[in-house]
Scaffold this motif. Structure first.
Motif, PDB file in Angstrom:
ATOM      1  N   ASP A 168      46.896  37.756  49.348  1.00 25.21           N
ATOM      2  CA  ASP A 168      46.711  37.051  48.514  1.00 25.21           C
ATOM      3  C   ASP A 168      47.025  37.349  47.058  1.00 25.21           C
ATOM      4  O   ASP A 168      47.285  38.232  46.787  1.00 25.21           O
ATOM      5  N   ASP A 169      47.046  36.376  46.733  1.00 21.60           N
ATOM      6  CA  ASP A 169      47.647  35.726  45.721  1.00 21.60           C
ATOM      7  C   ASP A 169      47.312  35.816  44.165  1.00 21.60           C
ATOM      8  O   ASP A 169      47.482  36.152  42.872  1.00 21.60           O
ATOM      9  N   TYR A 170      45.987  35.672  44.077  1.00 17.79           N
ATOM     10  CA  TYR A 170      45.158  35.852  42.652  1.00 17.79           C
ATOM     11  C   TYR A 170      44.023  37.273  43.581  1.00 17.79           C
ATOM     12  O   TYR A 170      43.334  37.197  44.734  1.00 17.79           O
ATOM     13  N   PHE A 171      43.756  37.770  42.220  1.00 18.02           N
ATOM     14  CA  PHE A 171      42.796  38.480  41.839  1.00 18.02           C
ATOM     15  C   PHE A 171      41.305  38.086  41.165  1.00 18.02           C
ATOM     16  O   PHE A 171      41.424  38.212  40.001  1.00 18.02           O
ATOM     17  N   TRP A 172      40.447  37.952  41.654  1.00 17.36           N
ATOM     18  CA  TRP A 172      38.640  37.563  41.136  1.00 17.36           C
ATOM     19  C   TRP A 172      38.180  39.009  40.707  1.00 17.36           C
ATOM     20  O   TRP A 172      37.057  39.395  41.419  1.00 17.36           O
ATOM     21  N   LEU A 173      37.712  38.966  39.318  1.00 16.52           N
ATOM     22  CA  LEU A 173      37.168  40.517  38.237  1.00 16.52           C
ATOM     23  C   LEU A 173      35.703  40.358  38.067  1.00 16.52           C
ATOM     24  O   LEU A 173      36.142  39.640  37.656  1.00 16.52           O
ATOM     25  N   MET A 174      34.563  41.126  38.883  1.00 11.94           N
ATOM     26  CA  MET A 174      33.098  40.484  38.116  1.00 11.94           C
ATOM     27  C   MET A 174      32.738  42.192  39.142  1.00 11.94           C
ATOM     28  O   MET A 174      32.567  42.783  40.023  1.00 11.94           O
ATOM     29  N   ASP A 175      31.330  42.103  37.834  1.00 13.08           N
ATOM     30  CA  ASP A 175      30.066  43.428  38.353  1.00 13.08           C
ATOM     31  C   ASP A 175      29.168  41.813  39.082  1.00 13.08           C
ATOM     32  O   ASP A 175      28.985  40.833  39.701  1.00 13.08           O
ATOM     33  N   ASP A 176      28.586  43.138  39.973  1.00  8.48           N
ATOM     34  CA  ASP A 176      27.653  42.926  40.766  1.00  8.48           C
ATOM     35  C   ASP A 176      26.264  41.953  40.136  1.00  8.48           C
ATOM     36  O   ASP A 176      25.622  40.701  40.793  1.00  8.48           O
ATOM     37  N   ASP A 177      26.434  41.909  39.094  1.00  8.57           N
ATOM     38  CA  ASP A 177      25.810  41.033  38.576  1.00  8.57           C
ATOM     39  C   ASP A 177      25.711  38.834  38.113  1.00  8.57           C
ATOM     40  O   ASP A 177      25.310  38.633  36.996  1.00  8.57           O
ATOM     41  N   THR A 178      27.295  39.052  38.219  1.00  5.83           N
ATOM     42  CA  THR A 178      27.861  37.722  38.102  1.00  5.83           C
ATOM     43  C   THR A 178      27.916  37.003  39.496  1.00  5.83           C
ATOM     44  O   THR A 178      28.069  37.391  40.445  1.00  5.83           O
TER      45      THR A 178
END
Length: 297
Positions: free
Chosen positions: A86-96
């Motif tokens: 994949d080209d992009y990575f999208w980081l987040m916590d579980d409350d997002t």
């Protein structure tokens, strides 16, 4: 050729929020190609829930220990890069909880910028609709505002969007931070590669229990006090590495004065609260984790 996004979600004992987070990710108008879920040894049924999911886009890692938010993002991003193309990575916590069109908005701006950016950040709101996790703008923040872009220097791992190329160049978040400020340090590191932006149409809701920034070591609940050690330690590391000796001396002075203030004014457990700030500050003067790089380009 369409560009592909891989989300990286770190979770710990928030099963109902995780369900909502994953539902939002798996129902994007511009579909995500993969979702890496790092389960930090939850004991609330999260492991059982994840194990019964049947979606080829999911890459699940049930850790046998709590890696902390920083360790989870470092492991998850490494897994995302090495296990997908994949080209992009999208980081987040579980409350997002991201809006249905959030990924599309980020992809559109990445294309418009021809990938010439450090990172992109979502326009984050708290549960009451007010701004949350507000990024730090640069002096040039208005330059592209008519294009729906606000130039920023620092954001958080709440719908944080970065290209594969940039991850390969700068490495992974510092797992040793454990919790807090790992996102700030990573923003500063990635931001050296080019201007970074908040994308106004990329909407996300941060369903944290309290609005970020509303609690301090002086007045937070006792169970949360130990984690402030990491905040003061990690802030000192960031100051040493990105702001220079003068800023370090100022931070030491301010923190030591604040330690005395906390000891005097805290409503309970004054020694524990004050010593947490003191120990974190002092440790931060020598704390020196090494950047790790991804396993695969």
């Amino acid at each position: 050729m369409s560009m592909k996004t891989c989300a990286v979600v770190v979770t710990y004992n928030r099963l109902e929020l995780l369900k909502e987070c994953l539902a939002a990710l798996l129902n994007q108008s511009a579909s995500v190609a993969h979702v890496v879920v790092v389960n930090n040894n939850s004991d609330d049924g999260t492991t059982e829930y994840l194990n019964q999911l049947n979606d080829d886009r999911l890459i699940i890692h049930n850790s046998t220990k709590n890696l902390g938010g920083a360790g989870g993002f470092s492991f998850g991003l490494d897994k995302a890069v090495s296990s997908t193309d994949d080209d992009y990575f999208w980081l987040m916590d579980d409350d997002t909880i991201v809006d249905q069109y959030c990924n599309q908005a980020l992809l559109d701006k990445a294309k418009k910028l021809n990938d010439q950016f450090g990172f992109l950040a979502a326009n984050v709101r708290w549960t009451d609709g007010t701004p949350s996790n507000v990024p730090i703008p640069t002096a040039d923040w208005p330059m592209r505002i008519t294009e729906g872009l606000v130039e920023i220097s620092v954001s958080t791992f709440v719908a944080f969007f970065v290209s594969r190329a940039n991850v390969v160049k700068v490495g992974l978040p510092l797992a040793e931070f454990f919790i807090w400020q790992d996102d700030v340090e990573y923003c500063l590191r990635v931001g050296k590669l080019g201007p970074s932006y908040l994308v106004d149409q990329a909407i996300a809701v941060h369903k944290s229990a309290s609005k970020p920034g509303t609690f301090l070591v002086q007045n937070d609940v006792l169970a949360r006090v130990p984690r402030y050690y990491y905040q003061f330690r990690n802030n000192m590391y960031i100051t040493r590495h990105y702001h220079g000796g003068k800023a370090v001396r100022k931070m030491v002075r301010v923190n030591l004065i604040d330690t005395i203030r906390v000891f005097i004014k805290a409503k309970n457990h004054r020694f524990k609260r004050a010593s947490t700030e003191f120990r974190g500050t002092i440790k931060g003067l020598t704390f020196e984790p090494k950047v790790k790089f991804v396993n695969k380009n």
